[in-house]
Design a protein around this motif. Structure first.
Motif, PDB file in Angstrom:
ATOM      1  N   ILE A 167      -9.545 -21.637 -18.961  1.00  0.00           N
ATOM      2  CA  ILE A 167      -9.405 -21.768 -20.410  1.00  0.00           C
ATOM      3  C   ILE A 167     -10.680 -22.349 -21.011  1.00  0.00           C
ATOM      4  O   ILE A 167     -11.118 -21.948 -22.099  1.00  0.00           O
ATOM      5  CB  ILE A 167      -8.181 -22.634 -20.752  1.00  0.00           C
ATOM      6  CG1 ILE A 167      -6.897 -21.854 -20.430  1.00  0.00           C
ATOM      7  CG2 ILE A 167      -8.191 -23.062 -22.214  1.00  0.00           C
ATOM      8  CD1 ILE A 167      -5.615 -22.632 -20.656  1.00  0.00           C
ATOM      9  N   GLY A 168     -11.312 -23.277 -20.292  1.00  0.00           N
ATOM     10  CA  GLY A 168     -12.581 -23.826 -20.769  1.00  0.00           C
ATOM     11  C   GLY A 168     -13.645 -22.747 -20.903  1.00  0.00           C
ATOM     12  O   GLY A 168     -14.381 -22.702 -21.896  1.00  0.00           O
ATOM     13  N   ILE A 169     -13.713 -21.853 -19.919  1.00  0.00           N
ATOM     14  CA  ILE A 169     -14.691 -20.761 -19.965  1.00  0.00           C
ATOM     15  C   ILE A 169     -14.448 -19.860 -21.172  1.00  0.00           C
ATOM     16  O   ILE A 169     -15.373 -19.495 -21.897  1.00  0.00           O
ATOM     17  CB  ILE A 169     -14.636 -19.944 -18.660  1.00  0.00           C
ATOM     18  CG1 ILE A 169     -15.152 -20.793 -17.479  1.00  0.00           C
ATOM     19  CG2 ILE A 169     -15.456 -18.656 -18.783  1.00  0.00           C
ATOM     20  CD1 ILE A 169     -14.938 -20.145 -16.129  1.00  0.00           C
ATOM     21  N   GLN A 170     -13.182 -19.516 -21.404  1.00  0.00           N
ATOM     22  CA  GLN A 170     -12.899 -18.608 -22.519  1.00  0.00           C
ATOM     23  C   GLN A 170     -12.947 -19.327 -23.869  1.00  0.00           C
ATOM     24  O   GLN A 170     -12.970 -18.675 -24.921  1.00  0.00           O
ATOM     25  CB  GLN A 170     -11.565 -17.898 -22.299  1.00  0.00           C
ATOM     26  CG  GLN A 170     -10.340 -18.755 -22.340  1.00  0.00           C
ATOM     27  CD  GLN A 170      -9.740 -18.843 -23.732  1.00  0.00           C
ATOM     28  OE1 GLN A 170      -9.772 -17.892 -24.489  1.00  0.00           O
ATOM     29  NE2 GLN A 170      -9.219 -20.014 -24.063  1.00  0.00           N
ATOM     30  N   ASN A 171     -12.996 -20.658 -23.882  1.00  0.00           N
ATOM     31  CA  ASN A 171     -13.140 -21.372 -25.145  1.00  0.00           C
ATOM     32  C   ASN A 171     -14.552 -21.264 -25.710  1.00  0.00           C
ATOM     33  O   ASN A 171     -14.758 -21.491 -26.905  1.00  0.00           O
ATOM     34  CB  ASN A 171     -12.781 -22.855 -24.966  1.00  0.00           C
ATOM     35  CG  ASN A 171     -11.304 -23.111 -25.161  1.00  0.00           C
ATOM     36  OD1 ASN A 171     -10.520 -22.188 -25.355  1.00  0.00           O
ATOM     37  ND2 ASN A 171     -10.913 -24.368 -25.092  1.00  0.00           N
ATOM     38  N   VAL A 172     -15.520 -20.929 -24.863  1.00  0.00           N
ATOM     39  CA  VAL A 172     -16.891 -20.766 -25.353  1.00  0.00           C
ATOM     40  C   VAL A 172     -16.958 -19.675 -26.421  1.00  0.00           C
ATOM     41  O   VAL A 172     -17.447 -19.925 -27.533  1.00  0.00           O
ATOM     42  CB  VAL A 172     -17.867 -20.490 -24.190  1.00  0.00           C
ATOM     43  CG1 VAL A 172     -19.256 -20.169 -24.729  1.00  0.00           C
ATOM     44  CG2 VAL A 172     -17.927 -21.688 -23.244  1.00  0.00           C
ATOM     45  N   PRO A 173     -16.482 -18.459 -26.145  1.00  0.00           N
ATOM     46  CA  PRO A 173     -16.514 -17.453 -27.220  1.00  0.00           C
ATOM     47  C   PRO A 173     -15.593 -17.782 -28.387  1.00  0.00           C
ATOM     48  O   PRO A 173     -15.859 -17.361 -29.516  1.00  0.00           O
ATOM     49  CB  PRO A 173     -16.069 -16.165 -26.509  1.00  0.00           C
ATOM     50  CG  PRO A 173     -15.373 -16.602 -25.265  1.00  0.00           C
ATOM     51  CD  PRO A 173     -16.060 -17.868 -24.856  1.00  0.00           C
ATOM     52  N   GLU A 174     -14.523 -18.542 -28.156  1.00  0.00           N
ATOM     53  CA  GLU A 174     -13.660 -18.910 -29.270  1.00  0.00           C
ATOM     54  C   GLU A 174     -14.383 -19.857 -30.220  1.00  0.00           C
ATOM     55  O   GLU A 174     -14.208 -19.776 -31.444  1.00  0.00           O
ATOM     56  CB  GLU A 174     -12.358 -19.529 -28.763  1.00  0.00           C
ATOM     57  CG  GLU A 174     -11.416 -18.512 -28.131  1.00  0.00           C
ATOM     58  CD  GLU A 174      -9.990 -19.019 -28.011  1.00  0.00           C
ATOM     59  OE1 GLU A 174      -9.785 -20.229 -28.218  1.00  0.00           O
ATOM     60  OE2 GLU A 174      -9.107 -18.207 -27.710  1.00  0.00           O
ATOM     61  N   GLY A 175     -15.186 -20.779 -29.668  1.00  0.00           N
ATOM     62  CA  GLY A 175     -15.995 -21.640 -30.526  1.00  0.00           C
ATOM     63  C   GLY A 175     -17.002 -20.837 -31.322  1.00  0.00           C
ATOM     64  O   GLY A 175     -17.218 -21.079 -32.520  1.00  0.00           O
ATOM     65  N   MET A 176     -17.604 -19.835 -30.662  1.00  0.00           N
ATOM     66  CA  MET A 176     -18.533 -18.940 -31.357  1.00  0.00           C
ATOM     67  C   MET A 176     -17.833 -18.154 -32.453  1.00  0.00           C
ATOM     68  O   MET A 176     -18.413 -17.902 -33.517  1.00  0.00           O
ATOM     69  CB  MET A 176     -19.155 -17.967 -30.359  1.00  0.00           C
ATOM     70  CG  MET A 176     -20.084 -18.582 -29.355  1.00  0.00           C
ATOM     71  SD  MET A 176     -20.533 -17.400 -28.059  1.00  0.00           S
ATOM     72  CE  MET A 176     -21.128 -16.016 -29.030  1.00  0.00           C
ATOM     73  N   ALA A 177     -16.588 -17.745 -32.206  1.00  0.00           N
ATOM     74  CA  ALA A 177     -15.854 -16.913 -33.152  1.00  0.00           C
ATOM     75  C   ALA A 177     -15.542 -17.651 -34.447  1.00  0.00           C
ATOM     76  O   ALA A 177     -15.187 -17.016 -35.446  1.00  0.00           O
ATOM     77  CB  ALA A 177     -14.555 -16.427 -32.508  1.00  0.00           C
ATOM     78  N   VAL A 178     -15.670 -18.983 -34.441  1.00  0.00           N
ATOM     79  CA  VAL A 178     -15.503 -19.747 -35.671  1.00  0.00           C
ATOM     80  C   VAL A 178     -16.858 -20.054 -36.300  1.00  0.00           C
ATOM     81  O   VAL A 178     -17.105 -19.774 -37.475  1.00  0.00           O
ATOM     82  CB  VAL A 178     -14.739 -21.067 -35.424  1.00  0.00           C
ATOM     83  CG1 VAL A 178     -14.621 -21.874 -36.720  1.00  0.00           C
ATOM     84  CG2 VAL A 178     -13.363 -20.785 -34.874  1.00  0.00           C
ATOM     85  N   SER A 179     -17.766 -20.648 -35.522  1.00  0.00           N
ATOM     86  CA  SER A 179     -19.022 -21.126 -36.100  1.00  0.00           C
ATOM     87  C   SER A 179     -19.926 -20.004 -36.600  1.00  0.00           C
ATOM     88  O   SER A 179     -20.548 -20.128 -37.667  1.00  0.00           O
ATOM     89  CB  SER A 179     -19.782 -21.977 -35.068  1.00  0.00           C
ATOM     90  OG  SER A 179     -20.203 -21.197 -33.959  1.00  0.00           O
TER      91      SER A 179
END
Length: 272
Positions: A167-179
């Motif tokens: 989940i930590g690995i896939q949170n990287v693109p999720e953070g990008m998808a907001v910022s």
């Protein structure tokens, strides 16, 4: 080091694990400092990868353990997994209708949830990813909560840690998808990063809720594991995959989804 970690109370393990996943959200959001424009192709690929990780985690880390923990169920070992899985989908469906949010590249800028029409698009984008992070935090909390009712705490702890890693690995693109979209709308880099990172703060909160629920009602563990799986899969099918199919990069996104699924499967089988 893993022995020291396993020596902690399960709630502390879950809190540490979700703080890690939150930090990874910040790592993704920090990409806004490195580029001036939103690279839609790269973002679609990364979100596809994230979707693959979430699908694999839903089965290998949540549904399979739910079935394993239901061997003695009077109706059948499939029953808690089936019921919990469907309830998880209904859980996120209800949140989807209640929480104001908008989807990345949604049709005609459509806004969803109560009071959404009066909110700024930037606010709704943050709420959208925040909604995604609720089932991920619950999944980690429930996974670590299983320690108290399992005869093999080492195996459960390793499996839960693997889930948190994925989940930590896939949170990287999720953070990008907001910022990145926030930056594209003209928000400053610092604010874009801040809101991107803060979209993941619900994960530690949801993890604590998940582990408390299991601590007080351990018989619901199989249902809870399956509920987290259903919630995660609902998010993937309703938002993550569709958002990667609208900018002409669908084939690359699907390839990355398969790579993400494969990586999470390897991590879970090899380490768990």
């Amino acid at each position: 080091m893993i022995d020291t970690f396993i020596g902690f109370d399960p709630w502390l393990q879950a809190l540490i694990a979700t703080l890690f996943t939150w930090i990874m959200t910040g790592v993704g959001a920090a990409v806004v400092f490195l580029t001036k424009e939103v690279n839609e192709k790269f973002l679609d690929m990364m979100l596809g990868f994230a979707g693959g990780v979430m699908i694999a985690a839903s089965f290998w880390s949540l549904l399979a353990p739910a079935i394993e923990n239901s061997q003695d169920h009077s109706i059948g070992e499939w029953f808690p997994a089936a019921v919990g899985f469907l309830l998880g989908g209904l859980f996120i469906y209800a949140f989807d209708k209640l929480i104001p949010h908008t989807h990345r590249d949604g049709p005609d800028g459509r806004k969803e949830g109560l009071g959404a029409e009066g909110q700024r698009r930037s606010t709704l984008l943050v709420f959208s990813i925040t909604l995604h992070n609720i089932p991920e935090g619950l999944a980690i909390g429930i996974a670590f909560g299983a320690l108290a009712s399992n005869a093999d705490p080492m195996a459960v702890a390793v499996g839960a840690t693997t889930l948190a890693l994925g989940i930590g690995i896939q949170n990287v693109p999720e953070g990008m998808a907001v910022s990145m979209p926030l930056r594209g709308e003209g928000m400053s880099r610092t604010k874009s990063f801040f809101f991107g990172w803060m979209s993941g703060i619900v994960e530690p909160i949801a993890a604590v809720i998940g582990i408390l629920a299991i601590s007080f009602m351990s018989p619901i563990l199989p249902y809870a594991l399956a509920l987290a799986a259903g919630a995660m899969l609902f998010v993937v099918v309703e938002e993550v995959i569709p958002s990667t199919q609208k900018n002409g990069h669908s084939d690359l996104a699907v390839i990355c989804l398969m790579l993400g699924f494969t990586l999470m499967m390897i991590l879970d089988v090899a380490l768990g």
